[in-house]
Write a protein that holds these residues in place. Structure first.
Motif, short mmCIF file in Angstrom:
data_model
loop_
_atom_site.label_atom_id
_atom_site.label_comp_id
_atom_site.label_asym_id
_atom_site.label_seq_id
_atom_site.Cartn_x
_atom_site.Cartn_y
_atom_site.Cartn_z
N TRP A 1 -1.36 -9.33 -2.07
CA TRP A 1 -1.05 -7.91 -1.98
C TRP A 1 -0.22 -7.60 -0.75
O TRP A 1 0.71 -6.81 -0.78
CB TRP A 1 -2.32 -7.06 -1.98
N ALA A 2 -0.56 -8.26 0.36
CA ALA A 2 0.19 -8.02 1.58
C ALA A 2 1.64 -8.44 1.40
O ALA A 2 2.56 -7.76 1.84
CB ALA A 2 -0.45 -8.78 2.74
N ALA A 3 1.83 -9.58 0.69
CA ALA A 3 3.19 -10.07 0.47
C ALA A 3 3.97 -9.08 -0.40
O ALA A 3 5.12 -8.77 -0.11
CB ALA A 3 3.14 -11.44 -0.19
N ILE A 4 3.30 -8.58 -1.45
CA ILE A 4 3.97 -7.61 -2.33
C ILE A 4 4.31 -6.35 -1.54
O ILE A 4 5.43 -5.84 -1.59
CB ILE A 4 3.08 -7.26 -3.54
N ALA A 5 3.32 -5.89 -0.75
CA ALA A 5 3.54 -4.67 0.04
C ALA A 5 4.68 -4.89 1.02
O ALA A 5 5.55 -4.02 1.19
CB ALA A 5 2.25 -4.31 0.79
N LEU B 1 8.04 -4.78 -0.71
CA LEU B 1 8.43 -3.40 -1.02
C LEU B 1 8.95 -2.69 0.22
O LEU B 1 9.97 -2.02 0.20
CB LEU B 1 7.25 -2.63 -1.60
N VAL B 2 8.19 -2.90 1.30
CA VAL B 2 8.60 -2.25 2.56
C VAL B 2 10.01 -2.70 2.93
O VAL B 2 10.87 -1.89 3.23
CB VAL B 2 7.60 -2.60 3.70
N ALA B 3 10.24 -4.01 2.82
CA ALA B 3 11.54 -4.54 3.21
C ALA B 3 12.63 -3.98 2.32
O ALA B 3 13.70 -3.56 2.78
CB ALA B 3 11.52 -6.06 3.16
N LEU B 4 12.36 -3.94 0.98
CA LEU B 4 13.35 -3.44 0.03
C LEU B 4 13.68 -1.97 0.29
O LEU B 4 14.83 -1.58 0.34
CB LEU B 4 12.82 -3.58 -1.40
N LEU B 5 12.61 -1.18 0.41
CA LEU B 5 12.79 0.27 0.51
C LEU B 5 13.40 0.67 1.85
O LEU B 5 14.26 1.52 1.91
CB LEU B 5 11.45 0.99 0.33
N LEU B 6 12.93 0.04 2.87
CA LEU B 6 13.34 0.49 4.20
C LEU B 6 14.60 -0.21 4.70
O LEU B 6 15.40 0.38 5.39
CB LEU B 6 12.20 0.32 5.20
N GLY B 7 14.75 -1.45 4.33
CA GLY B 7 15.96 -2.18 4.74
C GLY B 7 16.26 -1.95 6.19
O GLY B 7 15.45 -2.25 7.08
N GLY B 8 17.39 -1.36 6.42
CA GLY B 8 17.86 -1.16 7.78
C GLY B 8 16.96 -0.26 8.61
O GLY B 8 17.06 -0.24 9.83
N ALA B 9 16.07 0.47 7.94
CA ALA B 9 15.18 1.36 8.69
C ALA B 9 14.29 0.58 9.64
O ALA B 9 13.80 1.10 10.63
CB ALA B 9 14.33 2.20 7.75
N ILE C 1 0.19 -8.63 8.54
CA ILE C 1 0.39 -9.33 7.27
C ILE C 1 -0.82 -10.24 7.07
O ILE C 1 -1.38 -10.34 6.00
CB ILE C 1 1.68 -10.17 7.31
N ARG C 2 -1.19 -10.92 8.12
CA ARG C 2 -2.45 -11.64 8.16
C ARG C 2 -2.80 -11.82 9.63
O ARG C 2 -2.00 -11.46 10.48
CB ARG C 2 -2.38 -12.99 7.44
N ASP C 3 -3.96 -12.40 9.90
CA ASP C 3 -4.37 -12.55 11.30
C ASP C 3 -3.29 -13.24 12.11
O ASP C 3 -2.83 -14.32 11.74
CB ASP C 3 -5.67 -13.37 11.38
#
Ligand code: CA
Length: 399
Positions: free
Chosen positions: A304-308, A311-319, A347-349
């Motif tokens: 789930w963390a990897a999927i999240a 998504l974060v990387a895709l959506l935010l990109g340069g943000a 992402i993990r410990d």
């Protein structure tokens, strides 16, 4: 009511090189200590605690809760004194969770985030309250249990032995019934293995020794990100039991008889030696008990963390570039207040979207729960603003 079988085990886990945990199996007295501090300091703190349990007999005649209080205060004094006079171990500390069985009661003494559980009728009941940042935040309603589980500062404790000349020790006494099983453990177990899985292991294992081994194995299967320690003991009826295990950790020792006592005290607290594979006694079943093997929850969480994260990387990109200008205040594993750059997401410990930019000498434990809740709100601010928020407490703390 009498003490039945007991067992203890500690393991460095799969990530840490050193084992800073120690346990005491000295029936009817049991304890787990989870040390912290740089270099070898954590080991020194937890072993000083164990030594106090072994050596401090001035309190033997006191009622159980006063006795535990006295031993833990003695351990605290020893660690505090050592930390004050030996710069190699300054800043060290440790948790302690101890249990004493007397008559029909078990009395617990507790500081930090190691835990005591009672297992009765297939239910696991936590008997201690964590002295930790996330437990504070959960009690004040600012964190849900799910948020606490993934919180970057979940290993920060708010109370420890060794940081002050006196320590505030929680004690609680619970009545026992025949068949009750007690578990003391460091957070290396509870952060890696779900309660249901702990219960499953305890009910399937043919002996407490096997149960202790299985719990450690489960923590390692779940990631093994921290040292893991478990102590188990069972309360029996008055009828004689076939075999009473007396302190295997102490009984096995290092084979040197009664050589130097202090050395023995320390070496005897090392992990119980595991028998070589296949060394089961003929009377024990050679087949592993059947129990539903759950997929380690860590795997799911990672997925789930990897999927999240994707998504974060895709959506935010340069943000994300913008986030590099964001800072928040937290605390590191040693308990120091830290200004982090990034966002408070793990992402993990050990792998988070943030990095340390400034480590304060002030410890989170020096603040009141209210101050901590206010300071560690994870609001994203500028570096200057974050430093200013910390500076308020630094000005107060510096003599
Ligand atoms: Ca730990």
């Amino acid at each position: 009511m009498r003490l039945g079988e007991s067992a203890g085990r500690t393991d460095p886990g799969r990530v840490r090189r050193r084992n800073e945990d120690t346990f005491v199996l000295d029936p009817p007295l049991f304890a787990v200590a989870d040390g912290m501090g740089g270099a070898q300091a954590g080991e020194v703190a937890s072993r000083l605690t164990a030594a106090a349990f072994r050596e401090y007999h001035e309190a033997d005649e006191l009622p159980p809760n006063e006795r535990l209080q006295a031993i833990i205060q003695e351990a605290n004094r020893r660690i505090y004194e050592r930390a004050r006079t030996d710069s190699d171990v300054s800043g060290m500390g440790t948790t302690v969770t101890a249990a004493l069985l007397t008559g029909g009661r078990v009395t617990l003494g507790h500081v930090g985030d190691s835990r005591a559980y009672r297992i009765r009728d297939g239910e696991l009941e936590q008997l201690t309250e964590d002295h930790s940042l996330v437990a504070d935040l959960m009690r004040s309603g600012s964190l849900t249990p799910e948020e606490a589980e993934a919180h970057p500062q979940r290993s920060v404790i708010t109370r420890a032995l060794g940081t002050d000349p006196e320590v505030d020790v929680d004690t609680v006494s619970v009545e026992t019934e025949v068949g009750d099983l007690f578990l003391l453990c460091s957070d290396g177990l509870t952060t890696m293995v779900a309660d249901d899985d702990i219960l499953g292991i305890l009910s399937a294992a043919p002996s407490l020794d096997d149960a202790a081994k299985e719990l450690v194995r489960a923590a390692n299967t779940g990631g093994g990100e921290d040292n893991v320690t478990v102590v188990l003991f069972r309360v029996e009826g008055d009828e004689p039991v076939e075999e009473t295990l007396v302190a295997p950790a102490l009984a096995e020792g290092n084979g040197q008889g009664d050589a130097d006592e202090l050395e023995d005290t320390l070496t005897n607290l090392q992990p119980v030696q595991a028998p070589p594979p296949g060394a089961r006694t003929p009377t024990q079943p050679s087949v592993e008990p059947a129990r539903p093997r759950r997929k380690p929850r860590w795997g799911r969480r990672l997925l789930w963390a990897a999927i999240a994260l994707g998504l974060v990387a895709l959506l935010l990109g340069g943000a994300l570039v913008g986030l590099s200008r964001a800072y928040f205040v937290g605390a590191d594993e040693q308990g120091n207040i830290v200004v982090y750059q990034g966002v408070p997401f793990d992402i993990r410990d050990g792998v988070g979207l943030y990095r340390e930019r400034y480590v304060s000498r002030v410890l989170a434990s020096q603040l009141s729960p209210e101050e901590r809740a206010a300071l560690f709100d994870h609001e994203l601010v500028s570096y200057e603003r974050a430093r200013a928020r910390v500076a308020v407490y630094e000005a107060e703390a510096v003599p």
